[in-house]
Design an enzyme around this catalytic site. Structure first.
Site, PDB file in Angstrom:
ATOM      1  N   HIS A   8       1.263  -0.640   0.068  1.00  0.00           N
ATOM      2  CA  HIS A   8       0.058   0.225  -0.507  1.00  0.00           C
ATOM      3  C   HIS A   8       0.573   1.261   0.184  1.00  0.00           C
ATOM      4  CE1 HIS A   8      -4.360   1.713   0.613  1.00  0.00           C
ATOM      5  NE2 HIS A   8      -3.218   2.644   1.350  1.00  0.00           N
ATOM      6  N   ASP A  38     -13.961   3.060   8.034  1.00  0.00           N
ATOM      7  CA  ASP A  38     -13.157   3.871   6.902  1.00  0.00           C
ATOM      8  C   ASP A  38     -14.231   4.678   5.676  1.00  0.00           C
ATOM      9  OD1 ASP A  38     -10.545   5.061   6.010  1.00  0.00           O
ATOM     10  OD2 ASP A  38     -10.680   3.475   4.604  1.00  0.00           O
ATOM     11  N   ARG A  66     -13.670  13.024   6.483  1.00  0.00           N
ATOM     12  CA  ARG A  66     -11.758  13.364   6.366  1.00  0.00           C
ATOM     13  C   ARG A  66     -11.587  14.700   5.117  1.00  0.00           C
ATOM     14  NH1 ARG A  66      -8.597   8.356   7.205  1.00  0.00           N
ATOM     15  NH2 ARG A  66      -6.760  10.311   7.786  1.00  0.00           N
ATOM     16  N   SER A  91      -7.159   3.866   8.948  1.00  0.00           N
ATOM     17  CA  SER A  91      -7.517   4.483   7.703  1.00  0.00           C
ATOM     18  C   SER A  91      -7.030   2.936   7.214  1.00  0.00           C
ATOM     19  CB  SER A  91      -7.280   5.219   6.771  1.00  0.00           C
ATOM     20  OG  SER A  91      -7.732   5.150   5.234  1.00  0.00           O
ATOM     21  N   LYS A 114      -7.284  -1.465   6.793  1.00  0.00           N
ATOM     22  CA  LYS A 114      -8.701  -2.282   5.727  1.00  0.00           C
ATOM     23  C   LYS A 114      -8.051  -3.053   5.384  1.00  0.00           C
ATOM     24  CE  LYS A 114      -7.843   1.651   3.008  1.00  0.00           C
ATOM     25  NZ  LYS A 114      -8.268   3.419   2.501  1.00  0.00           N
TER      26      LYS A 114
HETATM   27  N1  URA Z   1      -5.053   6.363   2.254  1.00  0.00           N
HETATM   28  C1  URA Z   1      -5.905   5.445   2.913  1.00  0.00           C
HETATM   29  O1  URA Z   1      -6.437   4.254   2.915  1.00  0.00           O
HETATM   30  N2  URA Z   1      -6.173   6.720   3.959  1.00  0.00           N
HETATM   31  C2  URA Z   1      -5.662   7.396   4.647  1.00  0.00           C
HETATM   32  O2  URA Z   1      -6.339   8.213   5.167  1.00  0.00           O
HETATM   33  C3  URA Z   1      -4.539   8.036   3.799  1.00  0.00           C
HETATM   34  C4  URA Z   1      -4.473   7.348   2.855  1.00  0.00           C
END
Ligand code: URA
Length: 442
Positions: free
Chosen positions: A90, A169, A176, A191, A195
């Protein structure tokens, strides 16, 4: 400190806890998440809590509790029927970051199963799904059972994050985004890790971007984020490895969906930009080690380089694209990708060296050309974007082409050009090339 036993606080009282600098218990954070997902906590109440958390912070334990509650706010994916260690990667988000398009088939061709869920782009950063959808026919919606079956069969699948996975999220991120509460370390950590946990990964390689195009503008903040990501992931039983990479200029040269797919294909052929190739080998070698396919990172790099030079990685890309309904011939004939009818070359106004790119500004220029969306309902022009011809540290003469702009709407070229020129700086004296890697591990 002992946790307070106050599970039945009202929503207002829960907000007061954080407003008044107190610490939340695990039960309180689970209640906040559950009430928000069920609709009993209104958007404006969550917005108030998010701002309180943004300003007053969440400590390590609160971050773990919040992440766990978010990870279990919906469906979780069980990847245990896929043999091997499932390693995800990620990126915290950048401009021109197409590493997933390269890494998914590349590490899969080395024997690491890739079962990945990705998101769409919003604002100045692009999203993997939008890039994949620029391949004619490519489908990103898939039921969990078909997703797992595809990974078992061909070793790779990248699909859209289901709204049933981590719904907390999805709802929290949307708020946000419009309440100036994105760049908070505990909120970013919860966040991202929620995931990944819900998506079933055993181990995760996280690319923490640092610089003008990233949420973390300084190395110090990036280190804090990297450390918090590793600690939270490990507290929830996932092996997490972090790398901090440069986002003071776009990664590679292409910014925009089909343009980035084309550059990813070049990289799978071993003909892509050096920084993108290097970053893929760095992240990929860590994935191979975590998956216990390589003995160490040097071994991992050698395996990845061989997969590229032998053509195995590109062959895996073809199989992957075909399995998800896309036209695999794009791997050999990129002219099958959408192409823009209107182009404009932007040239240097003086002799010198490219001193800086404001990466966010370059991302915004691509957006103005049609490559991105300002709101989730905007429609993307898959052919739009730009390709850099010079990177930081390159010598240029007045009149040299700095970038080519692409759009399906001729009227957008001027706005893209103005934004791009505002994002590039030329210096009269020699400027060093930028360092790609700012640090590894936290
Ligand atoms: N990427 C994400 O998935 N969440 C965030 O809060 C910031 C970057």
């Amino acid at each position: 400190m002992a946790e307070r036993e106050m599970p039945e606080l009202t929503v207002e009282e829960l907000i007061e806890v954080k407003r008044d600098w107190n610490k939340h218990s695990a039960a309180e954070l689970k209640r906040i998440v559950d009430l928000f997902v069920s609709g009993e906590m209104a958007d404006y109440q969550m917005a108030a809590w998010l701002m309180a958390a943004y300003i007053n912070g969440l400590d390590e334990r609160e971050t773990v509790y919040l992440t766990d509650a978010m990870a279990h706010s919906g469906l979780t994916i069980d990847l245990s029927s896929i043999p091997g260690v499932k390693v995800d990667k990620h990126s915290t988000g950048g401009v021109g970051d197409k590493t997933t398009l390269v890494l998914a088939p590349l590490v899969a061709s080395c024997g690491v199963p890739v079962a990945k869920m990705s998101g769409r782009g919003l604002g100045h950063t692009g999203g993997t799904l939008d890039k994949l959808e620029s391949i004619p026919g490519f489908r990103v919606e898939m039921e969990p059972a078909a997703f797992i079956a595809q990974v078992r069969e061909i070793g790779v699948a990248v699909i859209a994050q289901s709204p049933r996975i981590c719904p907390a999220d999805k709802k929290m991120y949307a708020l946000r985004d419009v309440t100036a509460t994105v760049p908070s370390i505990p909120l970013i950590v919860s966040s991202i890790i929620s995931k990944k946990v819900a998506g079933g990964a055993d181990a995760i390689v996280l690319d923490v971007k640092v610089g003008s195009g990233a949420f973390m503008k300084t190395e110090r903040d990036a280190i804090l984020l990297a450390r918090a990501l590793e600690d939270t992931g490990r507290a929830l039983g996932r092996e997490v490895v972090t790398v901090m990479t440069d986002m003071d200029q776009p990664l590679g040269c292409a910014v925009g969906n089909a343009l980035e797919v084309r550059e990813a294909i070049d990289t799978l052929r071993g003909e892509g930009p050096t920084d993108l190739y290097e970053e893929c080998l760095l992240l990929g070698s860590k994935m191979l080690v975590l998956a216990q396919v390589a003995d160490d990172e040097a071994d991992g790099r050698a395996r990845l380089a061989e997969a590229i030079s032998s053509g195995r990685a590109l062959e895996c890309f073809r199989r992957w694209v075909a399995a998800q309904g896309g036209d695999p011939r794009v791997a050999d004939d990129p002219s099958l990708l959408p192409s823009a009818p209107f182009t404009r070359e932007v040239t240097a106004g003086s002799d010198g060296w490219v001193a800086q790119y404001d990466a966010e500004g370059v991302g915004r220029a691509a957006m103005l050309l049609g490559a991105g969306r300002a709101t989730l309902t905007d429609v993307i022009d898959p052919a739009a974007g730009l390709v850099l011809h010079a990177k930081v540290g390159d010598k240029v003469s007045a009149g040299d082409v700095l970038a080519t702009l692409y759009s399906s709407d001729e009227g957008k070229l001027l706005a893209g050009q103005v934004r791009f020129l505002g994002a590039v700086g030329i210096a009269p004296m020699e400027v060093a090339k930028r360092r790609l890697v700012h640090g590894e591990g936290a």
